[in-house]
Design a protein around this motif. Structure first.
Motif, mmCIF file in Angstrom:
data_model
loop_
_atom_site.group_PDB
_atom_site.id
_atom_site.type_symbol
_atom_site.label_atom_id
_atom_site.label_comp_id
_atom_site.label_asym_id
_atom_site.label_seq_id
_atom_site.Cartn_x
_atom_site.Cartn_y
_atom_site.Cartn_z
ATOM 1 N N CYS A 21 37.655 47.277 75.968
ATOM 2 C CA CYS A 21 37.184 47.471 74.592
ATOM 3 C C CYS A 21 36.007 46.539 74.347
ATOM 4 O O CYS A 21 36.141 45.320 74.463
ATOM 5 N N CYS A 24 36.799 44.159 71.214
ATOM 6 C CA CYS A 24 37.759 43.085 71.500
ATOM 7 C C CYS A 24 37.303 42.233 72.700
ATOM 8 O O CYS A 24 37.823 41.130 72.908
ATOM 9 N N ARG A 28 42.295 46.785 76.762
ATOM 10 C CA ARG A 28 43.250 47.176 75.699
ATOM 11 C C ARG A 28 43.855 48.532 76.019
ATOM 12 O O ARG A 28 43.280 49.336 76.747
ATOM 13 N N CYS A 57 40.806 52.079 70.464
ATOM 14 C CA CYS A 57 41.510 50.857 70.853
ATOM 15 C C CYS A 57 42.723 50.654 69.947
ATOM 16 O O CYS A 57 42.617 50.796 68.730
ATOM 17 N N CYS A 60 41.851 47.140 67.667
ATOM 18 C CA CYS A 60 40.792 47.092 66.642
ATOM 19 C C CYS A 60 40.475 48.463 66.053
ATOM 20 O O CYS A 60 39.809 48.549 65.029
HETATM 21 ZN ZN LIG Z 1 39.518 46.826 70.466
#
Ligand SMILES: [Zn+2]
Length: 197
Positions: A21, A24, A28, A57, A60
Motif C-alpha cells: 500500500c 501506508c 497490507r 487497502c 487506510c
Molecule cells: Zn493502506
C-alpha cells in the motif's frame, strides 16, 4: 405527496491478497469492494446513480478503482439487490400503466358519445357550446344542455335551455335533475342537419 431521497451502501466482494500500500507504505491485506449510491422515490422505487468497484487497502481504504463494466463481466453478476436497481423501472411501468388506462378510458367514452350522436333519440340531452348551436342567444361562450324533441331522417330538433354556463362543469351539473323538467327550456326549438351534430 412524493417522498424521495438517496442512500448508499458498501458491498464486500472478498479478499484480494496482500499488496504493497503506497499510502501506508507497507504490505497490507487488500479487499475488493463495491461502493454504490442510489436514489429512491417512496423508498420502494430505487435506481443506482453511481457505482465504484475498488480494490482497497483494509487499513487506510485507499486503492485502485476499476472499470465497472469490465469488473462486472469478471464477477459474472452485479452485486446490487434487484430492488435497488430496477425499482425505478417498476415505478415507470406503473405510471405508464395508469396513463395508458386513462387514455383507453377516454377513447372508450368518445366512442360511446359518437354512438349516441349517430343515433339520436327524443329525450336525449346533449351538453353543447351554446355559442355554436344558437349564436347570439347567449353572451359569448356558454355551455348548456339541449334536449332532443324530434328526430327525422335528415334533422334533429333541440330545445334551447334558459340557462347557460361559462364552464362546462356548470352545464354538466344540471344533467341529473333540472334537465328533465319542462321549464328548464325556453320553448325555442332549433333544428340541425344530422351530419352537423
Ligand atoms: Zn493502506
Amino acid at each position: 405527496m412524493i417522498i424521495w431521497g438517496s442512500g448508499g451502501d458498501i458491498v464486500p466482494l472478498g479478499a484480494a491478497g496482500t499488496q504493497h500500500c503506497a499510502t501506508c507504505e507497507s504490505a497490507r491485506e487488500f479487499r475488493d469492494v463495491l461502493n454504490y449510491r442510489y436514489a429512491h422515490v417512496w423508498y420502494l422505487f430505487a435506481w443506482v446513480t453511481e457505482k465504484a468497484y475498488v480494490t482497497a487497502c483494509s487499513v487506510c481504504g485507499r486503492g485502485v478503482r476499476h472499470d465497472s463494466k469490465a469488473f462486472e463481466a469478471k464477477l459474472g453478476r452485479t452485486p446490487i439487490p434487484a430492488y435497488r436497481r430496477f425499482g425505478g423501472l417498476v415505478l415507470l411501468g406503473l405510471v405508464a400503466t395508469v396513463v395508458l388506462a386513462g387514455m383507453l378510458a377516454g377513447m372508450r367514452s368518445n366512442v360511446r358519445e359518437d354512438a349516441l350522436l349517430q343515433d339520436p333519440r327524443v329525450g336525449d340531452v346533449y351538453t353543447v357550446d351554446l355559442q355554436e348551436m344558437a349564436p347570439g342567444s347567449f353572451d359569448g361562450h356558454a355551455y348548456g344542455l339541449m334536449r332532443v324533441v324530434a328526430v327525422d331522417t335528415g334533422t334533429v330538433s333541440l330545445e334551447v335551455p334558459n340557462v347557460g354556463y361559462n364552464k362546462l362543469s356548470g352545464a354538466s351539473g344540471d344533467l341529473d335533475k333540472q334537465a328533465r323538467e319542462a321549464d328548464y327550456y325556453s320553448g325555442e326549438v332549433l333544428s340541425y342537419p344530422r351530419p352537423d351534430l
